[in-house]
Design an enzyme around this catalytic site. Structure first.
Site, PDB file in Angstrom:
ATOM      1  N   HIS A 253       6.933 -10.558 -11.098  1.00 32.62           N
ATOM      2  CA  HIS A 253       6.461  -9.559 -10.152  1.00 32.62           C
ATOM      3  C   HIS A 253       4.972  -9.339 -10.396  1.00 32.62           C
ATOM      4  O   HIS A 253       4.477  -9.506 -11.516  1.00 32.62           O
ATOM      5  CB  HIS A 253       7.215  -8.237 -10.344  1.00 32.62           C
ATOM      6  CG  HIS A 253       8.598  -8.241  -9.769  1.00 32.62           C
ATOM      7  ND1 HIS A 253       8.863  -8.510  -8.444  1.00 32.62           N
ATOM      8  CD2 HIS A 253       9.815  -8.004 -10.349  1.00 32.62           C
ATOM      9  CE1 HIS A 253      10.163  -8.429  -8.216  1.00 32.62           C
ATOM     10  NE2 HIS A 253      10.768  -8.134  -9.360  1.00 32.62           N
ATOM     11  N   CYS A 295       3.122 -11.510  -6.559  1.00 31.62           N
ATOM     12  CA  CYS A 295       2.361 -10.723  -5.591  1.00 31.62           C
ATOM     13  C   CYS A 295       1.000 -10.364  -6.188  1.00 31.62           C
ATOM     14  O   CYS A 295       0.859 -10.192  -7.398  1.00 31.62           O
ATOM     15  CB  CYS A 295       3.117  -9.450  -5.231  1.00 31.62           C
ATOM     16  SG  CYS A 295       4.649  -9.732  -4.315  1.00 31.62           S
TER      17      CYS A 295
END
Length: 433
Positions: A253, A295
């Site tokens: 992430h 991300c």
């Protein structure tokens, strides 16, 4: 001395090839008008202006605008340039903007890039930025870089622009020698990331098929990310034979400012991890590949549709939407340090690096139960043609990723994604002979 090529191109920028055509697969159509602008701060030497004019002419730009203003006025001048292009109303083949300013003042030109990316007649067309340092402290004066580029354009008019910037000259020494040990490290957070295991398996199998001695670690904490990179470097430093290439994949992430989140939820800066390996002595002069599937912020891109000429609409369907931040190439005449704040003092550590982000800065990287668009497409394209130049492979991967419409878990409307590729490679990089 190394310079950096970064951007989000979807196909080859064949600007030097005036015989290029729309029907030629994998190339931008740049037969239309070519718009060029030079923005320079006061005091830039006349010889640099002349050298830049020669480069523009070698790339097929018959004329260009030049504005001399302080760096603080660059954005206003670029807005004027964009408005003028939009007012013209005709599609532009490509745009090239040269920014010449004192060293250290142009290392984060994203606002300038966004300004030109919003130009309607440039949607789907390549937008090239030359960022040239000048004055005291610059390791390379603009005219030296430009003279070399102009000479290559003259001798190799059919090379793509990225090829011109990567290869010093035609000959047998323009390809990296990967005949010695190749090592790969895959660090992936699996928990809470459905489909991530498929990325790990696909990329691991590909690396092994390409001859990489591959190490895979799943669910590392933020501390373990750092420890695994340090251990990987130590193994390379103590390797019995020479090492010819290293590949590191970081999958996790991402935080709002591009941080990686370990399995413990703690943050680690990817630039610090990459810098650790960039300074590895046994890898000096050899390619170092970094793949980041994470991300880089929370923005979601709805995309834009390129303007189509009437004859184009009659014969083809409406052009598909593309990411609003696609089709950009930034060329820094000095390599950045790992923080992106300016040129590094040891430029040899900044050469021979290829970094690929699954998303543009500030944007979401998409993944589903089958894996991520980036990793799965990369594996598919590389398996089909493993002997192809890796920059060409990645440009093709980006084209395919840009063409996909994706739906995020919290969005019902189609969204677009785009890779960002940063390269200071000095030769062609082919992972299979």
């Amino acid at each position: 001395m190394a310079f950096l090529v970064a951007g989000t191109l979807r196909v080859a920028t064949q600007m030097a090839d005036t015989q290029d055509s729309l029907g030629r697969k994998g190339r931008y159509n740049v037969q239309g008008p070519r718009a060029a602008l030079m923005l320079s701060s006061p005091g830039v030497a006349a010889v640099a202006v002349t050298a830049l004019k020669d480069v523009f002419q070698a790339l097929g730009f018959e004329s260009f605008e030049r504005r001399e203003v302080p760096v603080q006025g660059f954005l206003e001048e670029l807005a004027w340039f964009r408005e003028r292009l939009d007012a013209h109303g005709h599609l532009v083949g490509c745009a090239l903007v040269a920014l010449v300013a004192p060293r250290g003042q142009l290392w984060q030109p994203q606002q300038l890039v966004r300004e030109l990316s919003s130009c309607g007649v440039l949607q789907g067309c390549p937008k090239v930025f030359l960022l040239l340092p000048s004055g005291p402290g610059a390791t390379l004066e603009p005219e030296a870089f430009l003279d070399g580029l102009r000479e290559l354009c003259s001798h190799c008019p059919h090379w793509s622009l990225v090829q011109l910037l990567t290869e010093p000259a035609p000959g047998p020494s323009t390809q990296y020698d990967l005949s010695k040990t190749r090592a790969a490290l895959l660090l992936a957070v699996i928990q809470g990331r459905p489909g991530a295991q498929h990325d790990v398996e696909a990329l691991g199998d590909l690396c092994r098929a390409l001859g990489f001695e591959t190490t895979v670690k799943t669910d590392p904490t933020a501390q373990a990310f750092q420890e695994e990179i340090a251990q990987f470097r130590e193994q390379l430093d103590t390797c019995r034979g020479p090492v010819s290439c290293a590949l590191v994949a970081l999958m996790a992430h991402g935080g709002p400012r591009g941080q990686l989140l370990g399995a413990d939820g703690q943050e680690v800066q990817p630039e610090a991890l990459m810098q650790e390996l960039s300074c590895c002595p046994v890898l000096r002069g050899h390619p170092k590949i970094f793949l980041l599937q994470a991300c880089r912020g929370g923005n979601r891109d709805a995309g834009v549709r390129p303007i189509a000429l009437p004859w184009y609409r009659r014969w083809l369907r409406t052009p598909p939407s593309v990411p609003s931040h696609a089709d950009v190439l930034q060329i820094y005449a000095e390599a950045q340090d790992s923080s992106g704040r300016g040129p590094a003092s040891g430029s040899s550590h900044q050469a021979d690096i290829l970094t690929v982000y699954a998303a543009a800065e500030g944007y979401v990287a998409y993944r589903d139960e089958k894996g991520s668009d980036f990793i799965q497409t990369l594996v598919e394209v590389l398996r089909a043609n493993p002997g192809r130049d890796l920059l060409e492979v990645l440009t093709e991967v980006n084209r395919r990723v840009c063409e996909q419409d994706v739906l995020g878990p919290d969005c019902d409307e189609p969204r677009k994604a785009c890779l960002e590729i940063c390269s200071s490679l000095r030769r062609r990089l082919c992972l299979q002979a």
